[in-house]
Design an enzyme around this catalytic site. Structure first.
Site, PDB file in Angstrom:
ATOM      1  N   LYS A 112       1.448  -0.718   0.185  1.00 38.10           N
ATOM      2  CA  LYS A 112       0.036   0.126   0.551  1.00 38.10           C
ATOM      3  C   LYS A 112       1.175   1.303  -0.031  1.00 38.10           C
ATOM      4  O   LYS A 112       0.490   2.072  -0.785  1.00 38.10           O
ATOM      5  CB  LYS A 112      -0.903  -0.039   0.943  1.00 38.10           C
ATOM      6  CG  LYS A 112      -2.295  -0.676   1.057  1.00 38.10           C
ATOM      7  CD  LYS A 112      -3.429  -1.135   2.140  1.00 38.10           C
ATOM      8  CE  LYS A 112      -4.230  -1.790   2.222  1.00 38.10           C
ATOM      9  NZ  LYS A 112      -4.937  -1.486   3.176  1.00 38.10           N
ATOM     10  N   LYS A 149      -4.699 -11.410  -5.897  1.00 42.31           N
ATOM     11  CA  LYS A 149      -5.756 -12.413  -4.923  1.00 42.31           C
ATOM     12  C   LYS A 149      -7.203 -11.626  -5.644  1.00 42.31           C
ATOM     13  O   LYS A 149      -7.016 -10.166  -6.114  1.00 42.31           O
ATOM     14  CB  LYS A 149      -5.574 -12.504  -3.590  1.00 42.31           C
ATOM     15  CG  LYS A 149      -5.584 -10.467  -3.225  1.00 42.31           C
ATOM     16  CD  LYS A 149      -5.571 -10.138  -2.194  1.00 42.31           C
ATOM     17  CE  LYS A 149      -5.186  -9.033  -0.938  1.00 42.31           C
ATOM     18  NZ  LYS A 149      -5.648  -8.813  -0.179  1.00 42.31           N
ATOM     19  N   LYS A 196     -11.055  -5.814  -3.922  1.00 42.38           N
ATOM     20  CA  LYS A 196     -11.913  -4.790  -3.875  1.00 42.38           C
ATOM     21  C   LYS A 196     -10.987  -3.191  -4.970  1.00 42.38           C
ATOM     22  O   LYS A 196     -11.767  -2.659  -5.723  1.00 42.38           O
ATOM     23  CB  LYS A 196     -12.215  -3.239  -2.440  1.00 42.38           C
ATOM     24  CG  LYS A 196     -12.960  -4.482  -2.078  1.00 42.38           C
ATOM     25  CD  LYS A 196     -12.984  -4.100  -0.712  1.00 42.38           C
ATOM     26  CE  LYS A 196     -13.728  -4.857   0.663  1.00 42.38           C
ATOM     27  NZ  LYS A 196     -14.266  -4.816   1.949  1.00 42.38           N
TER      28      LYS A 196
END
Ligand code: AMP
Ligand code: TRP
Length: 330
Positions: free
Chosen positions: A115, A195, A198
């Site tokens: 992130k 994966k 969102k």
């Protein structure tokens, strides 16, 4: 006297729409665990502030998330379900835990590195796992149902419990991570090496809990498969097919081996058609419950959940203050 029920906590971020990975990796276990445990579930809005977000849309996003969690079978009459920011003890306990957390350990967290590369560093992003540990520990729970991607964060939580208890006395149980045997890591439909997430810009990479049957069929048909033609459960050589087999297994309640044996020589097209139908049936009740929900009613239930969580969190936070030498008793 009956033994006290064991306790469970888990959380989900209100960033973007919930997808099949959330349901299969986590939410179906949340719902299941309501049967035998005292359950605490949370929309972790404070965590979502660690990456750039739109404050105007934030309130709606978190309410949508709450609705989808309820639609997945979390019953606010059986679970204490609430918004994290409405229970201030989460942030208080995070502060206490931050004083026994090493910065080196936080720097090594995979999710932080990813992130930080994508959205830039900030202190909240670095200390994200400390707040997550506080979420888990504030209700002194024994088990945490999560997907495979939370493994490292759970390890940190367990380390912190050992460190805290060693230094200040036995306050917290060491929580166990509960991940499903099949479906702990649902992969992107467009790239079976990453994966389902969102934040993936490609909407075809995930099935949303709000997708119609037609959308589900279209996305499954467009899913990336592997070279060859046989349907085999083998993550090394056939990650795309193996991902679909795991989803099929969860949706149909049959083993991956059994399904692979049945579809082995039927061709990818037929196989995908069968996967899509099983998923449509599996996901329909969630979408239908979601469509029947009223925003005002869900908001009211979330306020009640927060009030109950505050009462319980205040009791356990008092034991923490006591242990660290800051008793709240007169
Ligand atoms: P998040 O959407 O990151 O807040 O995740 C909420 C829960 O869903 C966590 O327990 C995650 O581990 C789980 N989860 C998220 N994505 C996946 C995935 N692709 N496969 C399995 N579990 C997932
Ligand atoms: N970090 C989790 C995720 O991204 C969300 C989360 C926050 C959580 N606090 C938690 C999960 C406590 C389990 C327990 O999915």
């Amino acid at each position: 006297m009956a033994a006290a029920k064991k306790k469970v906590f888990s959380g989900i971020q209100p960033t973007g729409e919930l997808h099949l990975g959330n349901l299969v990796g986590a939410l179906r276990n949340w719902a299941q665990m309501q049967e035998d445990y005292e359950t605490y579930y949370c929309v972790v809005d404070l965590h979502a502030m660690t990456v750039p977000y739109d404050p105007v849309a934030f309130g709606t996003a978190r309410l949508e998330t709450a609705k989808l969690v309820m639609a997945s079978g979390i019953d606010p009459r059986r679970s204490v379900f609430y918004f994290q920011s409405q229970v201030p003890q989460h942030a208080e306990l995070a502060w206490v835990l931050s004083t026994i957390t090493g910065i080196g350990q936080l720097n090594r967290m995979t999710q932080y590195k990813e992130k930080a590369d994508r959205t830039g560093q900030n202190l909240g992003l670095l200390s994200y796992p400390v707040l997550m540990a506080a979420d888990i520990l504030i209700h002194k729970v024994h088990a945490v149902p999560v997907g495979d991607d939370q493994r490292q964060h759970l390890e940190l939580t367990r380390d912190l419990v050992e460190r805290f208890n060693h230094r200040f006395g036995e306050v917290f149980p060491v929580p166990e991570r509960i991940t499903p045997e099949v479906g702990a890591r649902v992969m992107s439909l467009q790239d079976p090496t990453s994966k389902m997430s969102k934040s993936d810009p490609d909407v075809r990479s995930r099935l949303l809990l709000t997708d119609s049957a037609d959308q589900i069929r279209r996305k499954v048909r467009a899913a990336v498969t592997d070279s060859g033609r046989t349907v085999d459960y083998d993550w090394e050589t056939k990650p795309g097919i193996s991902n679909l087999l795991e989803l099929f297994s969860v949706a149909a309640g049959r083993s991956t081996e059994d399904l692979a044996a049945e579809y082995r020589d039927q061709g990818y097209g037929r196989f995908k058609g069968a996967v899509a139908e099983a998923l449509c049936e599996y996901m329909a009740p969630v979408r239908e419950r979601y469509e029947g929900m009223e925003d005002a009613e869900v908001s009211r239930l979330m306020s009640e959940g927060a009030a109950e969580a505050r009462r319980r969190a205040a009791v356990s936070m008092a034991t923490v203050w006591e242990a660290v030498g800051l008793s709240t008793r007169p």
